[in-house]
Design an enzyme around this catalytic site. Structure first.
Site, short mmCIF file in Angstrom:
data_model
loop_
_atom_site.label_atom_id
_atom_site.label_comp_id
_atom_site.label_asym_id
_atom_site.label_seq_id
_atom_site.Cartn_x
_atom_site.Cartn_y
_atom_site.Cartn_z
CB SER A 167 12.44 5.44 57.35
OG SER A 167 13.22 5.33 58.51
NE ARG A 216 4.94 7.37 62.96
CZ ARG A 216 4.69 6.42 63.86
NH1 ARG A 216 3.46 6.31 64.37
NH2 ARG A 216 5.64 5.60 64.26
NE ARG A 268 6.91 8.74 57.15
CZ ARG A 268 8.01 8.37 57.78
NH1 ARG A 268 9.10 9.10 57.68
NH2 ARG A 268 8.05 7.27 58.50
CG ASP A 291 9.92 13.67 62.98
OD1 ASP A 291 10.68 12.71 63.18
OD2 ASP A 291 8.79 13.55 62.49
CE LYS A 308 12.17 2.41 60.85
NZ LYS A 308 12.04 3.87 60.61
#
Length: 505
Positions: free
Chosen positions: A62, A260, A257, A154, A330
């Site tokens: 995303s 998180r 990223r 993932d 999101k």
């Protein structure tokens, strides 16, 4: 007079795949999507690998997807940049990494390495940990402790032992490094301010109060015996001479990223942290691979590359109004990532954040907050003042991550119901909609032997443009969506937006 809105509707984690097996997209009853698909011009575009600035064959996600969509070009991702710096040798010359190690050597203290231990490539890559171990060895660091966060989301749900064994082999090869604590990402990598989860990870990392096992492997196997998969492994301490993160130590967090990795970093490196009571570590050198947020006092290993002329900036420069709308899961994607890593609103931009439901896992509420998102959007449309709308429905991705087929089908059916109301309203206003996705997930939630598949896929994503009489190119990539929006808005595309409109001229 009401404006004619142009909307980009992102069905998160919704891709094309031929086989029906484990394919919630194919199996769901979605009359609205099918109606638009059969009536309007369609194509499919690539959302993974080189097409979105990732290594070849790497699944999209995303963050990457929204960044590419908003930029209207291929955006080379952190994973690609870091891999290249390791290959080129620049990594080992990096000032921040070398400063962290100099801090440890001058204090005769310990280097702690935090990160998600997998090759998922979404939040991290464990080969980056190996490069850090090599650097520490080269610089003569003696005490190196790895605090491993297990993935299972993932990558396969029970793949942690493979990564643990490979990492231990690296420890042995280099003669440095050991596991100090292990936590499932559910605890260490929360992003919804569920501090009771983070506190469990924090306690294991600080060597306070957590279950203890002789080895990382033993702790993971015990968790499996309790029916837990990697993501949900309760944080535990690995017995060794490590007594947790202490005054004068250094931490390097190798997740690239931000979303998180931010909360755990705030606990260690935000003096104003109030999530729960913590004992601040004094004289701690805290480094993160990328910038996680403004509250964290950290040295940044790889500074952000600025992206100009994203879709939001172009809308602003053309005096267009825009709305960004999504539920919590999101919301950063339609705002921060869609704007190329910018938090501030553009002139003429407004935002609607709808809370995601507070449930342990979203298979328990597959509709999530889709109906509330839809209602909020209809309310905004009724104001009649919007030129551009960027909307995300989180369900196919977030429920798809459960690896459970029935809830994922329900998730898609709920989204389809909302999609119908939203698109029909836009069409009633003589506007246009582009219906698409950012990556795959719900198109395969079961493996060929019916095991849960919780990862994203590399399948292409559909594109529907609700404008009759136009023809779409047969192929493209996510970076072509912003140029297509500009085409529908009759706005000139700037030179640095190198994607191409999907509409043939």
């Amino acid at each position: 007079m009401a404006k004619k809105p142009t909307a980009l509707i992102i069905l998160d984690g919704f891709a094309n795949r031929e086989s029906e097996h484990g394919n919630a997209v194919k199996l769901a009853n979605k009359p609205n999507f099918d109606r638009y698909y059969n009536k309007y011009p369609t194509t499919q575009i690539e959302a993974s690998g080189l097409d979105v600035g990732l290594p070849e064959g790497q699944m999209g996600n995303s963050e990457v997807g929204h960044m590419n969509i908003g930029a209207g070009r291929i955006v080379y991702q952190s994973l690609t940049r870091i891999n290249k710096s390791i290959e080129d040798g620049d990594f080992f010359e990096n000032d921040v990494l070398n400063n962290a190690i100099a801090h440890v050597n001058s204090h005769d203290s310990a280097l702690h390495i935090f990160g998600l231990l997998s090759d998922g490539g979404v939040h991290s890559h464990y080969k980056h940990l190996f490069a850090l171990l090599e650097l520490a060895k080269k610089q003569g660091v003696e005490k190196v402790y790895v605090h491993a966060f297990l993935d299972g989301r993932d990558v396969d749900q029970k793949s942690a032992l493979k990564y643990i064994e490979e990492t231990e082999a690296k420890f042995n090869e280099l003669g440095i490094g050991q596991f100090a604590s292990v936590s499932g990402r559910y605890y260490a990598m929360d992003r919804d301010k569920r501090w009771e989860r983070e506190e469990k990870a924090y306690n294991a990392i600080r060597n306070f109060d957590a279950p203890t096992y002789a080895t990382a492997k033993e702790g993971v196997e015990a968790s499996y015996n309790e029916g837990l998969t990697d993501e949900f492994v309760v944080p535990f301490i690995v017995e060794n001479q490590n007594d947790g993160v202490n005054d004068g130590d250094a931490v390097i967090f190798y997740n690239f990223r931000p979303d998180r990795a931010a909360q755990l970093s705030e606990i260690f490196a935000n003096r104003a942290f109030e999530g729960f009571k913590v004992e601040q570590v004094k004289d701690l050198f805290y480094a993160t691979f990328t910038k996680y947020n403004d509250n964290i006092d950290a040295a940044i290993v790889f500074e952000k590359v600025d992206l100009n002329n994203t879709i939001g900036e172009i809308a602003q420069n053309n005096n267009l109004t825009q709305l960004r709308i999504a539920e919590t899961e999101k919301y950063p994607h339609v705002t921060y990532f869609m704007s190329g890593g910018r938090n501030e609103e553009f002139k003429g931009e407004r935002r609607r954040l709808i809370d995601s439901p507070k449930v342990a896992t979203y298979d328990l509420k597959p509709e999530m907050s889709a109906y509330e998102v839809k209602d909020a959007l209809l309310e905004e449309l009724n104001k009649g003042d919007l030129d551009l709308i960027i909307l995300n429905f989180a369900n196919p991705d977030m429920v798809g991550h459960s690896g459970m087929l029935e809830p994922t089908i329900k998730a898609i059916e709920a989204v389809d119901e909302c999609l119908g109301e939203v698109v029909d309203k836009i069409l009633d206003m003589d506007g246009y909609a582009i219906i698409t996705a950012d990556h795959g997930n719900s198109d395969q939630v079961l493996t060929d032997d019916d095991q849960p598949m919780t990862t994203h896929t590399t399948n292409p994503v559909p594109v529907i443009v609700t404008k009759e009489g136009v023809t779409l190119r047969e192929t493209g990539r996510l970076g072509d969506l912003a140029p297509t929006l500009l085409d529908l808005l009759n706005v000139e595309q700037p030179e640095d937006m190198t994607g191409e409109s999907l509409i043939k001229h």
